[in-house]
Design an enzyme around this catalytic site. Structure first.
Site, short mmCIF file in Angstrom:
data_model
loop_
_atom_site.label_atom_id
_atom_site.label_comp_id
_atom_site.label_asym_id
_atom_site.label_seq_id
_atom_site.Cartn_x
_atom_site.Cartn_y
_atom_site.Cartn_z
N SER A 160 -34.97 24.19 16.09
CA SER A 160 -36.03 24.70 15.22
C SER A 160 -36.99 25.56 16.01
O SER A 160 -37.32 25.25 17.16
CB SER A 160 -36.81 23.51 14.62
OG SER A 160 -37.96 23.95 13.92
N ASP A 198 -33.06 23.80 11.30
CA ASP A 198 -33.92 24.28 10.22
C ASP A 198 -34.29 25.73 10.46
O ASP A 198 -33.91 26.33 11.47
CB ASP A 198 -35.14 23.38 10.02
CG ASP A 198 -36.22 23.54 11.10
OD1 ASP A 198 -36.17 24.49 11.90
OD2 ASP A 198 -37.14 22.70 11.13
N ARG A 243 -51.43 33.17 13.77
CA ARG A 243 -51.02 33.43 12.39
C ARG A 243 -51.99 34.41 11.73
O ARG A 243 -52.95 34.03 11.06
CB ARG A 243 -50.94 32.13 11.62
CG ARG A 243 -49.91 31.16 12.21
CD ARG A 243 -49.83 29.88 11.43
NE ARG A 243 -49.05 28.89 12.14
CZ ARG A 243 -48.99 27.60 11.80
NH1 ARG A 243 -49.68 27.17 10.75
NH2 ARG A 243 -48.25 26.76 12.50
N TYR A 265 -46.50 14.10 15.29
CA TYR A 265 -47.17 14.89 16.31
C TYR A 265 -47.88 13.90 17.23
O TYR A 265 -48.70 13.09 16.75
CB TYR A 265 -48.21 15.83 15.72
CG TYR A 265 -47.66 17.05 15.02
CD1 TYR A 265 -47.07 18.08 15.75
CD2 TYR A 265 -47.78 17.20 13.64
CE1 TYR A 265 -46.60 19.22 15.12
CE2 TYR A 265 -47.32 18.33 13.00
CZ TYR A 265 -46.72 19.34 13.74
OH TYR A 265 -46.25 20.46 13.12
N TYR A 283 -50.54 30.74 3.63
CA TYR A 283 -50.24 29.67 4.57
C TYR A 283 -48.76 29.33 4.57
O TYR A 283 -48.14 29.18 5.62
CB TYR A 283 -51.06 28.41 4.23
CG TYR A 283 -50.55 27.17 4.93
CD1 TYR A 283 -50.83 26.95 6.27
CD2 TYR A 283 -49.74 26.25 4.26
CE1 TYR A 283 -50.34 25.83 6.93
CE2 TYR A 283 -49.25 25.14 4.90
CZ TYR A 283 -49.55 24.93 6.24
OH TYR A 283 -49.04 23.82 6.89
N SER A 343 -44.47 14.37 6.79
CA SER A 343 -45.29 14.97 7.85
C SER A 343 -46.45 14.06 8.26
O SER A 343 -47.04 13.37 7.43
CB SER A 343 -45.86 16.31 7.36
OG SER A 343 -46.81 16.83 8.28
N HIS A 357 -39.83 26.24 14.36
CA HIS A 357 -40.98 25.96 13.49
C HIS A 357 -41.12 27.00 12.38
O HIS A 357 -42.23 27.37 11.98
CB HIS A 357 -42.27 25.90 14.33
CG HIS A 357 -43.25 24.86 13.88
ND1 HIS A 357 -43.24 23.58 14.34
CD2 HIS A 357 -44.28 24.91 12.99
CE1 HIS A 357 -44.22 22.89 13.79
NE2 HIS A 357 -44.85 23.67 12.95
N GLY A 399 -37.51 23.79 4.38
CA GLY A 399 -38.94 23.61 4.27
C GLY A 399 -39.53 24.42 3.13
O GLY A 399 -39.77 23.92 2.04
#
Length: 363
Positions: free
Chosen positions: A258, A291, A171, A136, A31, A113, A260, A314
């Site tokens: 970014s 980032d 993913r 979010y 992950y 987060s 992500h 991160g």
């Protein structure tokens, strides 16, 4: 195994990454390190920094040298913030409480987060330095408004609105290990939220376009967000120059370049490749952060030279968290800070405000 002191032979982000494999299970590792699809963008985020070369400037006066900066009203000792990462308890039993302990100890900015595994209020209660809250926008806008109110009441100093992941990326690495949250770990800040109805598409219908996109955020949601909060709003996920003006026109207080971490859409350019064009368009009107891909102090220097005010990390601090908890995160931040300071001395920069494109070597 949880360390109270830093294990030996850890001198870089890469060292922590290699060590962290032994401190988390394989699904959590998959992950964390995984990107979208073939992970081209995730890899490029890192290697694109290697293509940028520096040049030295010598015999400079370094009296009063420092790495301080003012960012949206807060003075930070160095330009490295902890990016929002979900579910820190996947990587350390104390989760976000260990992370915020480290951030407070060293004075680093931390963005908590929405999907943290510790309540946002509990994280804030354990902080001695200002925090930002990553948001979010949820399908349930009333719940989102309540989340914003909770962040305000807990003392968060800004909202970091993530806009680049309206849907999850493809993913494959996670799929191959059947990643799922273990019992006892969840997005505790979202407890009690109404979930949108699941539409069971027929074989002839699109699995994504059959009603699942009706509630995703739009530019109008930034206007709505500004109407319900007085907190500064930083938009995270800008990769297109075309989106810069829209964001600034709506009155956002900062932008984060970014992709992500390469976890949503594969084959995007790296963030360091995108930064110069976005910085040119912004023209100093709002702060820019970057980032994705930061692994060395020289990477930080390059980002600042190309227009960023600060950077966010991160995966690197999560590696350190898994290996040695709060102590590991402090140690890793000190490594990056020391590397940045060394790079500044060797390129002749006494403060962050002297860093510009003249440090970059052109063939």
């Amino acid at each position: 195994m949880v360390y109270s002191i830093v294990p030996p032979q850890l001198f870089s982000v890469e060292d922590y990454e290699k060590s962290s494999v032994k401190h988390m299970d394989h699904t959590a590792w998959s992950y964390l390190v995984g990107g979208s699809a073939d992970e081209i963008t995730a890899d490029k985020n890192k290697c694109a920094f290697d293509e940028i070369q520096l040049q030295t400037q010598v015999l400079r006066d370094f009296a009063g040298a420092n790495t301080r900066l003012n960012l949206l009203g807060s003075t930070l000792p160095f330009p490295i913030l902890l990016a929002p990462v979900a579910w820190h308890k996947l990587f350390h039993p104390d989760g976000e409480l260990a992370t915020v302990q480290a951030a407070s100890a060293i004075g680093a900015g931390m963005v908590v987060s929405t999907q943290s595994s510790v309540l946002l209020e509990d994280v804030a209660e354990n902080a001695t330095k200002p925090l930002w809250f990553q948001l979010y926008i949820q399908p349930d806008r009333m719940f989102t408004a309540e989340l914003v109110k909770r962040a305000e009441q807990a003392g968060y100093k800004a909202l970091v609105l993530t806009i680049d992941a309206p849907i999850s990326g493809v993913r494959n690495r996670e799929q191959r290990v059947n990643f799922h949250l273990p019992q006892g770990i969840s997005s505790v800040n979202l407890a009690g939220m109404k979930r949108p109805a699941v539409h069971n598409a027929s074989l002839l219908e699109s699995p994504l376009f059959s009603g699942q996109l009706e509630s995703i955020p739009t530019w109008q949601d930034i206007e709505w967000l500004k109407s319900i909060t007085s907190l500064p709003i930083i938009v995270k996920g800008i990769t297109s120059v075309a989106d810069v003006e829209q964001a600034i026109t709506l009155g956002v207080n900062g932008l984060i370049v970014s992709n992500h971490g390469g976890r949503v859409l594969d084959t995007l350019p790296s963030t360091i490749e995108l930064l110069p064009g976005i910085a040119e368009q912004v023209a100093g009107r709002v702060p820019i952060l970057l980032d994705s891909g930061i692994r060395r102090g020289t990477d930080i220097l390059k980002a600042l030279a190309l227009g960023a005010s600060a950077v966010m990390i991160g995966r690197p601090y999560i590696y350190a968290l898994s290996v040695a908890g709060a102590v590991g995160v402090v140690h890793l931040l000190n490594i990056l800070r020391a590397e940045l300071e060394a790079a500044m001395v060797l390129t002749g920069c006494r403060t962050l405000y002297e860093i510009d494109r003249s440090l970059l070597w052109k063939s």
